[in-house]
Design a protein around this motif. Structure first.
Motif, PDB file in Angstrom:
ATOM      1  N   SER A   1      11.566  -0.287  -3.910  1.00  0.00           N
ATOM      2  CA  SER A   1      12.349  -1.273  -3.394  1.00  0.00           C
ATOM      3  C   SER A   1      11.389  -2.440  -2.730  1.00  0.00           C
ATOM      4  CB  SER A   1      13.172  -0.905  -2.401  1.00  0.00           C
ATOM      5  OG  SER A   1      12.853  -0.411  -1.176  1.00  0.00           O
ATOM      6  N   PRO A  12       0.822  -1.106  -0.048  1.00  0.00           N
ATOM      7  CA  PRO A  12       0.113  -0.041   0.057  1.00  0.00           C
ATOM      8  C   PRO A  12       0.789   1.270  -0.174  1.00  0.00           C
ATOM      9  CG  PRO A  12       0.060  -1.056   2.248  1.00  0.00           C
ATOM     10  CD  PRO A  12       0.772  -1.874   1.162  1.00  0.00           C
ATOM     11  N   THR A  13       0.380   2.128  -0.843  1.00  0.00           N
ATOM     12  CA  THR A  13       1.224   3.689  -0.838  1.00  0.00           C
ATOM     13  C   THR A  13       0.255   4.735  -1.198  1.00  0.00           C
ATOM     14  OG1 THR A  13       1.385   3.955  -3.225  1.00  0.00           O
ATOM     15  CG2 THR A  13       2.982   2.221  -2.409  1.00  0.00           C
ATOM     16  N   MET A  14       0.620   5.842  -0.800  1.00  0.00           N
ATOM     17  CA  MET A  14       0.036   7.038  -0.998  1.00  0.00           C
ATOM     18  C   MET A  14       0.402   7.713  -2.346  1.00  0.00           C
ATOM     19  SD  MET A  14      -1.220   8.564   2.624  1.00  0.00           S
ATOM     20  CE  MET A  14       0.180   9.381   2.971  1.00  0.00           C
ATOM     21  N   GLY A  15       1.082   7.084  -3.123  1.00  0.00           N
ATOM     22  CA  GLY A  15       1.761   7.541  -4.348  1.00  0.00           C
ATOM     23  C   GLY A  15       2.685   8.619  -4.259  1.00  0.00           C
ATOM     24  N   THR A  31      14.948   1.008   4.939  1.00  0.00           N
ATOM     25  CA  THR A  31      14.791   2.164   4.388  1.00  0.00           C
ATOM     26  C   THR A  31      15.629   2.602   3.289  1.00  0.00           C
ATOM     27  OG1 THR A  31      14.194   3.024   6.612  1.00  0.00           O
ATOM     28  CG2 THR A  31      14.620   4.817   4.988  1.00  0.00           C
ATOM     29  N   GLY A  52      12.373   4.218  -2.673  1.00  0.00           N
ATOM     30  CA  GLY A  52      11.910   3.674  -1.567  1.00  0.00           C
ATOM     31  C   GLY A  52      10.684   2.637  -1.895  1.00  0.00           C
ATOM     32  N   HIS A  53       9.751   3.141  -2.507  1.00  0.00           N
ATOM     33  CA  HIS A  53       8.560   2.669  -2.847  1.00  0.00           C
ATOM     34  C   HIS A  53       8.751   1.270  -3.724  1.00  0.00           C
ATOM     35  CE1 HIS A  53       6.434   6.738  -1.725  1.00  0.00           C
ATOM     36  NE2 HIS A  53       5.905   5.718  -0.953  1.00  0.00           N
ATOM     37  N   GLN A  58       4.303   2.842  12.419  1.00  0.00           N
ATOM     38  CA  GLN A  58       3.277   2.450  11.674  1.00  0.00           C
ATOM     39  C   GLN A  58       3.280   0.755  11.491  1.00  0.00           C
ATOM     40  OE1 GLN A  58       1.731   4.551   7.877  1.00  0.00           O
ATOM     41  NE2 GLN A  58       3.149   2.914   6.881  1.00  0.00           N
ATOM     42  N   LYS A  88      10.948   2.572   7.316  1.00  0.00           N
ATOM     43  CA  LYS A  88      10.996   4.184   7.083  1.00  0.00           C
ATOM     44  C   LYS A  88       9.998   4.514   8.222  1.00  0.00           C
ATOM     45  CE  LYS A  88      10.715   8.604   5.808  1.00  0.00           C
ATOM     46  NZ  LYS A  88       9.495   8.854   6.207  1.00  0.00           N
ATOM     47  N   ASP A  89       8.688   4.021   8.226  1.00  0.00           N
ATOM     48  CA  ASP A  89       7.523   4.446   9.099  1.00  0.00           C
ATOM     49  C   ASP A  89       7.474   3.339  10.254  1.00  0.00           C
ATOM     50  OD1 ASP A  89       6.266   6.791   7.670  1.00  0.00           O
ATOM     51  OD2 ASP A  89       6.801   5.276   6.094  1.00  0.00           O
ATOM     52  N   MET A 120       5.735  -3.533   4.124  1.00  0.00           N
ATOM     53  CA  MET A 120       5.916  -2.118   4.641  1.00  0.00           C
ATOM     54  C   MET A 120       7.117  -1.741   4.853  1.00  0.00           C
ATOM     55  SD  MET A 120       2.265  -1.942   6.878  1.00  0.00           S
ATOM     56  CE  MET A 120       1.841  -0.209   6.381  1.00  0.00           C
ATOM     57  N   TYR A 180      -0.490  17.194  -0.624  1.00  0.00           N
ATOM     58  CA  TYR A 180       0.270  16.120  -0.570  1.00  0.00           C
ATOM     59  C   TYR A 180       0.639  15.752  -2.210  1.00  0.00           C
ATOM     60  CZ  TYR A 180       2.194  11.613   0.516  1.00  0.00           C
ATOM     61  OH  TYR A 180       3.077  10.583   0.998  1.00  0.00           O
ATOM     62  N   MET A 238      14.452   8.387   1.639  1.00  0.00           N
ATOM     63  CA  MET A 238      13.521   8.894   0.749  1.00  0.00           C
ATOM     64  C   MET A 238      12.278   9.224   1.144  1.00  0.00           C
ATOM     65  SD  MET A 238      14.739   7.094  -2.664  1.00  0.00           S
ATOM     66  CE  MET A 238      16.369   7.304  -3.439  1.00  0.00           C
TER      67      MET A 238
HETATM   68  P1  AMP Z   1       3.501   6.405   1.790  1.00  0.00           P
HETATM   69  O1  AMP Z   1       3.564   6.190   0.277  1.00  0.00           O
HETATM   70  O2  AMP Z   1       4.616   7.272   2.387  1.00  0.00           O
HETATM   71  O3  AMP Z   1       2.446   5.954   2.483  1.00  0.00           O
HETATM   72  O4  AMP Z   1       4.562   4.929   2.034  1.00  0.00           O
HETATM   73  C1  AMP Z   1       4.308   3.668   1.615  1.00  0.00           C
HETATM   74  C2  AMP Z   1       5.260   2.427   1.893  1.00  0.00           C
HETATM   75  O5  AMP Z   1       6.319   2.839   1.496  1.00  0.00           O
HETATM   76  C3  AMP Z   1       5.069   2.309   3.512  1.00  0.00           C
HETATM   77  O6  AMP Z   1       5.240   1.480   4.025  1.00  0.00           O
HETATM   78  C4  AMP Z   1       6.361   3.169   3.856  1.00  0.00           C
HETATM   79  O7  AMP Z   1       6.980   2.922   5.008  1.00  0.00           O
HETATM   80  C5  AMP Z   1       7.245   2.765   2.654  1.00  0.00           C
HETATM   81  N1  AMP Z   1       8.350   3.640   2.420  1.00  0.00           N
HETATM   82  C6  AMP Z   1       8.224   5.264   2.517  1.00  0.00           C
HETATM   83  N2  AMP Z   1       9.545   5.833   2.344  1.00  0.00           N
HETATM   84  C7  AMP Z   1      10.482   4.567   2.080  1.00  0.00           C
HETATM   85  C8  AMP Z   1      11.691   4.613   2.132  1.00  0.00           C
HETATM   86  N3  AMP Z   1      12.517   5.536   1.819  1.00  0.00           N
HETATM   87  N4  AMP Z   1      12.459   3.383   1.867  1.00  0.00           N
HETATM   88  C9  AMP Z   1      11.575   2.248   2.142  1.00  0.00           C
HETATM   89  N5  AMP Z   1      10.173   2.380   2.136  1.00  0.00           N
HETATM   90  C10 AMP Z   1       9.562   3.626   2.408  1.00  0.00           C
END
Ligand code: AMP
Length: 280
Positions: free
Chosen positions: A39, A28-31, A177, A36-37, A155, A151-152, A148, A71, A186
């Protein structure tokens, strides 16, 4: 990679996988995707034959309406990146699809205060919204694996608790991360940093690395004080720097080699709030 907007169309596809006994990993992501995503997508493909990502900027986890409005959104670019990283399916729903009117899908579990510390203290309601959307997405996607990012970290820990307590049949995987050159983690928010702050924000990882190097020999309160000062000296505004138990997120007063610890930090770099952590 095919994109699905509705729950029904996505489920139709995923039911076919289920019938063929194919395993699914979900990211799951917020785009506003970055490496990082990507990976996470690559890690996910090591666990399952198919990978599904979602892009959904979840309004219920933003305690600050301005942060939600600003955002970054970049769906077309995101689709290209996901596809090149080997993602098979993208779920990009509308708010109404995730939160159909009249249905309450709030998660009520006892998080033993893990949701009240660090991010929970500074972003009231954030974790309630985060768990609500992750639970809803897991109900829809029903993956064998959920990947997941570290980084978070808080969460990740809360989702882990939810999966255990609600006995959700999904295995949670943590992925490392990914950092920019210089060490800044990132984040989709980094693109809103000024070029000066982007360089200065590397202090967060430097401070975390300092904590890791000194954890066995230095009093924890002194490490926290030193790290907070280093961050402030660079021109960022630290909100917290904490050393906590890696599972329960409770504050730790003394180093104990048998206890897994994590150092977590949040700081404002100009208008942008950044978080990072290191496993000690
Ligand atoms: P987000 O889009 O920010 O909600 O993040 C979606 C997923 O990507 C979450 O599981 C984050 O922890 C992960 N994420 C965000 N930034 C990084 C990063 N720099 N390296 C690895 N995973 C990341």
């Amino acid at each position: 990679m095919k994109t699905y907007i509705t729950v029904t169309s996505l489920r139709e596809k995923l039911d076919q996988l289920h019938e063929k006994n194919q395993k699914l990993a979900f990211v799951p992501t917020m785009g506003a995707l970055h490496n990082g995503h990507l990976s996470l997508i690559k890690s996910a493909s090591q666990y399952a034959s198919k990978v599904c990502a979602s892009i959904f900027v979840n309004p219920t986890q933003f305690n600050n309406p301005d942060d939600l409005a600003k955002y970054p959104r970049a769906l077309e670019e995101d689709k290209k990146m996901l596809s090149s990283a080997g993602c098979n399916y993208l779920f990009a729903p509308t708010v109404d699809e995730i939160y159909p009117k009249g249905i309450s899908n709030k998660v009520s579990i006892d998080l033993k205060g893990m949701d009240k510390v660090m991010e929970g203290q500074f972003r009231p309601g954030h974790f309630e919204g985060m768990l609500q959307v992750v639970k809803r997405l897991l109900d829809i996607v029903q993956p064998q694996f959920l990947v997941m990012g570290q980084k978070d970290y808080q969460q990740f820990s809360l989702v882990n608790q939810m999966i255990i307590q609600l006995k959700i049949p999904t295995q949670l995987i943590i992925a490392p991360t990914i950092r920019e050159e210089g060490g800044l983690a990132m984040s989709s928010r980094n693109q809103r940093l000024t070029s000066e702050m982007r360089i200065k924000s590397a202090i967060l990882f430097k401070a975390l690395s300092y904590a890791k190097e000194n954890i066995q020999t230095t009093n924890l309160q002194k490490i926290i004080k030193d790290c907070t000062e280093k961050i402030a000296l660079e021109g960022l505004k630290p909100e917290y720097f904490e050393i906590v138990d890696a599972t329960y997120l409770s504050s730790v007063k003394e180093f104990n080699p048998d206890q897994k610890l994590v150092a977590c930090v949040a700081a404002w770099a100009g208008e942008i709030r950044l978080i990072d952590n290191i496993i000690l």
